[in-house]
Design an enzyme around this catalytic site. Structure first.
Site, PDB file in Angstrom:
ATOM      1  CG  HIS A  59      -1.864  -5.011  -8.185  1.00 25.20           C
ATOM      2  ND1 HIS A  59      -1.670  -6.231  -7.565  1.00 25.20           N
ATOM      3  CD2 HIS A  59      -2.293  -4.165  -7.217  1.00 25.20           C
ATOM      4  CE1 HIS A  59      -1.983  -6.127  -6.289  1.00 25.20           C
ATOM      5  NE2 HIS A  59      -2.368  -4.884  -6.053  1.00 25.20           N
ATOM      6  CD  GLU A  62       0.497  -0.601  -6.272  1.00 25.34           C
ATOM      7  OE1 GLU A  62       0.522  -0.769  -5.032  1.00 25.34           O
ATOM      8  OE2 GLU A  62      -0.522  -0.791  -6.970  1.00 25.34           O
ATOM      9  CG  HIS A  63       2.036  -5.229  -4.267  1.00 32.23           C
ATOM     10  ND1 HIS A  63       1.732  -5.790  -3.053  1.00 32.23           N
ATOM     11  CD2 HIS A  63       0.867  -4.727  -4.744  1.00 32.23           C
ATOM     12  CE1 HIS A  63       0.444  -5.644  -2.798  1.00 32.23           C
ATOM     13  NE2 HIS A  63      -0.108  -5.010  -3.821  1.00 32.23           N
ATOM     14  CD  GLU A 139      -3.853  -6.489  -3.140  1.00 33.21           C
ATOM     15  OE1 GLU A 139      -4.461  -5.428  -3.413  1.00 33.21           O
ATOM     16  OE2 GLU A 139      -2.627  -6.636  -3.325  1.00 33.21           O
TER      17      GLU A 139
END
Length: 438
Positions: A59, A62-63, A139
């Site tokens: 994740h 991906e950012h 997040e």
């Protein structure tokens, strides 16, 4: 049944597939009378492929890949997509990551250029790592503040323990805080290779034209001698027993998720399991919704969920209620689950659930983005396209006897559960819940 010839309109509209050198697969579906096109690069790597020490790496990466490439800054990437009114985004799941764009068909070359540049050439610059680390930590904090989201992660951890699917996709504040640039770069180099990738597109798309674009932008990465990675099989084994997890929090409501482990998506009774889930808590007429909310007014939100992975799955029930109603919610929920395990669902309930699944499937595939997603997932999960008609036939073939056999087999298993709310100890939780967890 006659064979479809290329002149047959139905054959012309069927999905097409090309495997390029290096094992990269390109799958497309042309949708007539659609002006848009959706394209995604699907990478067969997700959070379950991380080691525990780098939880959240897929994740985080991906950012990070959107921050810059050798030829584009993050602003350049955003402006290029905004200039054509399109959407460029990505998401990470347990078993895959997808980078996608939704544009007018005429802008597909730009979309392929941008997505390929991000996926292949994202720089992982040191400054970008630190900036995006803070974004991911925000997040995580936001997810922890949302009881329903936080509970979803807590429940899978309670059900699967140390198994990789039990870890949150997003990682933890602790793991993300200490993750290094070198670890992220290594993850990118090892797993973002053509044999792990599928380029899927649907809408106003020409297959041969897309293949040419992919050849152009993937270029030297398409090395001969590699074959596509086979569909994931997983370990097939989850060690340890499900458990009960409690997070005490000063809140207006108690949130609970409880459920059982199931076989994975390749199970022969997979669609009977989906019918069972739908009849239990998948709609307004479901047993749980009717008994907990409509008849007794004990909760506003109550539903079931079904998550299927390569080698395992989870059938769960979620509810949120006032703390003083928690015991009643658990009593009714336990009664419903015990009743279905013992006596099954009715023929009428089976028919309604099958109709709900059929309608939801077809209605959910009326745009290019959802069609693209189906193509990408099918190729990664099964190594081939599974038509909508094939899935509809599988649903139609489910009988109430099969559903009830699945219910008897699964609903008597030991449950895992997670509770978030104003409760001081596990001993203060309803007896029905503690009995189900064992």
């Amino acid at each position: 049944m006659p064979r479809r010839s290329p002149a047959d309109p139905a054959a012309a509209l069927a999905p097409r597939r090309t495997t390029l050198p290096g094992g990269l697969r390109v799958v497309t579906e042309f949708l007539p009378a659609v002006h848009s096109a959706s394209v995604g690069v699907w990478v067969g790597v997700g959070s379950r492929d991380e080691g525990a020490t780098v939880a959240g790496a897929a994740h985080f990466l991906e950012h990070l890949l959107f921050k810059s490439t050798p030829t584009r800054s993050a602003v350049d990437i955003a402006q290029a997509m905004d200039a054509v009114g399109g959407e460029l985004n990505a998401f990470t799941a347990k078993e895959h990551t997808c980078y996608y764009a939704h544009v007018l068909g005429s802008d597909l070359p730009l979309a392929v250029d941008l997505v390929a540049d991000v996926v292949l050439n994202g720089r992982c610059a040191a400054d970008d790592v630190e900036v995006e680390r803070d974004v991911v930590l925000e997040e995580i904090a936001m997810r922890d503040d949302d009881p329903e989201d936080a509970l979803a992660d807590m429940f899978l951890a309670a059900l699967f323990g140390d198994h990789p699917v039990g870890r949150p996709v997003i990682g933890s504040a602790q793991s993300v805080s200490v993750m290094t640039r070198a670890q992220l770069q290594s993850f990118h180099l090892r797993r973002y290779t053509p044999e792990w990738m599928v380029v899927a597109a649907a809408g106003n798309v020409d297959h041969d034209g897309l293949v040419a674009l992919v050849r152009e932008h993937f270029g030297s990465r398409l090395v001969r001698g590699r074959r596509p990675v086979a569909p994931r099989k997983g370990t097939g084994r989850v060690n340890g027993s499900p458990r009960l997890t409690l997070v005490s929090r000063d809140a207006e409501q108690t949130h609970v998720s409880l459920g059982i482990r199931t076989p994975g998506r390749g199970w022969e009774h997979r669609w009977a399991l989906s019918v069972l889930h739908t009849a239990l808590g998948g709609g307004l007429s479901s047993r749980l919704f009717q008994e907990v909310r409509e008849t007794r007014g004990l909760a506003y939100s109550v539903y079931s969920a079904l998550d299927l992975f390569a080698d395992s799955g989870a059938l769960s029930v979620y509810a949120a209620c006032l703390p003083e109603r928690f015991a009643d919610v658990m009593r009714v929920t336990a009664d419903v689950l015990e009743s279905v395990a013992r006596d099954g669902i009715t023929e009428a309930e089976c028919g309604i659930a099958k109709g709900s699944l059929r309608g939801g499937l077809v209605l959910g595939l009326e745009d290019s983005s959802s069609r693209m997603s189906r193509l990408g997932r099918s190729e990664l999960n099964y190594g081939k396209h599974r038509s909508i008609e094939h899935t509809l036939r599988q649903i139609e073939q489910v009988t109430v006897e099969e559903v009830n056999a699945v219910a008897r087999h699964l609903l008597s298993r030991r449950y895992g559960a997670a509770v978030l709310g104003p409760h001081g100890s596990k001993r203060s939780l309803p007896q029905q819940l503690r009995a189900m967890v064992g």
